[in-house]
Design a protein around this motif. Structure first.
Motif, PDB file in Angstrom:
ATOM      1  N   LYS A   4      43.925  32.082  38.709  1.00 50.23           N
ATOM      2  CA  LYS A   4      42.868  31.093  38.946  1.00 50.23           C
ATOM      3  C   LYS A   4      43.421  29.678  39.050  1.00 50.23           C
ATOM      4  CE  LYS A   4      39.023  33.728  37.020  1.00 50.23           C
ATOM      5  NZ  LYS A   4      37.910  33.761  36.046  1.00 50.23           N
ATOM      6  N   LEU A  30      41.028  40.649  51.051  1.00 46.86           N
ATOM      7  CA  LEU A  30      40.237  40.526  49.829  1.00 46.86           C
ATOM      8  C   LEU A  30      40.497  41.669  48.850  1.00 46.86           C
ATOM      9  CD1 LEU A  30      36.835  39.279  51.306  1.00 46.86           C
ATOM     10  CD2 LEU A  30      38.499  37.962  49.975  1.00 46.86           C
ATOM     11  N   THR A  71      35.634  35.377  51.885  1.00 46.46           N
ATOM     12  CA  THR A  71      34.386  35.995  51.429  1.00 46.46           C
ATOM     13  C   THR A  71      33.208  35.510  52.263  1.00 46.46           C
ATOM     14  OG1 THR A  71      35.231  36.202  49.169  1.00 46.46           O
ATOM     15  CG2 THR A  71      32.842  36.284  49.453  1.00 46.46           C
ATOM     16  N   GLU A 108      45.178  29.546  46.983  1.00 42.04           N
ATOM     17  CA  GLU A 108      44.891  30.956  47.211  1.00 42.04           C
ATOM     18  C   GLU A 108      43.449  31.297  46.852  1.00 42.04           C
ATOM     19  OE1 GLU A 108      46.689  33.058  48.771  1.00 42.04           O
ATOM     20  OE2 GLU A 108      48.470  31.813  48.944  1.00 42.04           O
ATOM     21  N   MET A 109      42.928  30.680  45.819  1.00 39.54           N
ATOM     22  CA  MET A 109      41.537  30.922  45.449  1.00 39.54           C
ATOM     23  C   MET A 109      40.598  30.428  46.546  1.00 39.54           C
ATOM     24  SD  MET A 109      41.419  32.602  42.652  1.00 39.54           S
ATOM     25  CE  MET A 109      39.672  32.421  42.265  1.00 39.54           C
ATOM     26  N   THR A 139      48.410  39.450  51.746  1.00 41.77           N
ATOM     27  CA  THR A 139      48.188  39.130  50.333  1.00 41.77           C
ATOM     28  C   THR A 139      48.042  37.639  50.071  1.00 41.77           C
ATOM     29  OG1 THR A 139      50.572  39.079  49.935  1.00 41.77           O
ATOM     30  CG2 THR A 139      49.443  41.190  49.598  1.00 41.77           C
ATOM     31  N   ALA A 198      44.151  39.721  43.181  1.00 45.75           N
ATOM     32  CA  ALA A 198      43.675  38.339  43.125  1.00 45.75           C
ATOM     33  C   ALA A 198      44.749  37.427  42.547  1.00 45.75           C
ATOM     34  CB  ALA A 198      42.412  38.251  42.282  1.00 45.75           C
ATOM     35  N   ARG A 202      40.473  32.859  49.407  1.00 49.09           N
ATOM     36  CA  ARG A 202      39.609  34.004  49.146  1.00 49.09           C
ATOM     37  C   ARG A 202      38.137  33.632  49.249  1.00 49.09           C
ATOM     38  NH1 ARG A 202      41.586  38.704  46.775  1.00 49.09           N
ATOM     39  NH2 ARG A 202      43.867  38.747  46.897  1.00 49.09           N
ATOM     40  N   HIS A 203      37.801  32.428  48.819  1.00 51.28           N
ATOM     41  CA  HIS A 203      36.412  31.985  48.952  1.00 51.28           C
ATOM     42  C   HIS A 203      36.013  31.925  50.436  1.00 51.28           C
ATOM     43  CE1 HIS A 203      36.911  29.764  44.847  1.00 51.28           C
ATOM     44  NE2 HIS A 203      36.706  31.054  44.702  1.00 51.28           N
TER      45      HIS A 203
END
Length: 201
Positions: A166, A159, A179, A171-172, A57, A163, A175-176
């Motif tokens: 923001k 993923l 991806t 963490e953002m 996570t 989420a 995830r980028h």
């Protein structure tokens, strides 16, 4: 096999993106404790399955989870750059070696050290070292397919987790990066599946 060449620009973009964003990284949990909740099984249609990937996570857990498979891929590709006889297997090995070296360098900068190869990875390397010619090519591509299927499952599991806010930029960024990585991983699964068919895997 032109897709092997097309991965270079995406790979460079991914590498630069990772270097730029992981510089904000934080500490990580150990891979051993993370993988305790995972179980593995084989499926004739989809290959290696991983139950428990949803427990990834955080970006730190994600880095910890992929370090081992990335290191295994690097070691096998290093051997394949000199031992592979099929031109496409050798070409893939060269691309994969450079990519995994870059990723391991980034992980090291973030304090993520890959664990020693486990029993399965050691057995795979032993099999590859004892094989020659077409048998080696087949063993290498089979190992790469399984490794990338594992990386795909880990990345998709991460993923698929809730989420972060923001405002949590680390963490953002994680995830980028995941991806971007997932697109390349899926491509490598497709390439190794095709090569496996060509090699009689």
């Amino acid at each position: 096999m032109h897709k092997l060449h097309e991965t270079i620009l995406r790979r460079n973009f991914l590498s630069n993106s990772v270097k730029g964003t992981l510089a904000l990284g934080v500490g990580m949990s150990t891979l051993a404790s993370l993988l305790q909740s995972f179980t593995f099984s084989e499926d004739e249609n989809s290959g290696l399955l991983l139950q428990g990937a949803g427990s990834i996570t955080t970006e730190a857990q994600f880095r910890a989870a992929i370090a081992g498979p990335v290191n295994t891929s690097m070691l096998s590709s290093q051997l394949a750059t000199t031992q592979a006889t099929n031109q496409y297997a050798k070409q893939f090995a060269g691309f994969e070696l450079e990519e995994t070296k870059g990723m391991l360098s980034i992980l090291k900068d973030m304090g993520t050290t890959p664990p020693p190869p486990d029993a399965k990875a050691q057995a795979m390397m032993t099999q590859m070292k004892s094989a020659t010619g077409a048998a080696f090519d087949k063993a290498y591509i089979t190992a790469q397919l399984q490794t990338h299927q594992l990386l795909q499952t880990l990345t998709q599991g991460y993923l698929a987790s809730p989420a972060p806010a923001k405002s949590n930029m680390m963490e953002m960024h994680g995830r980028h990066i995941a991806t971007l990585a997932l697109a390349t991983i899926k491509e490598h699964v497709a390439i190794t599946q095709r090569l496996s068919t060509v090699l009689g895997g």
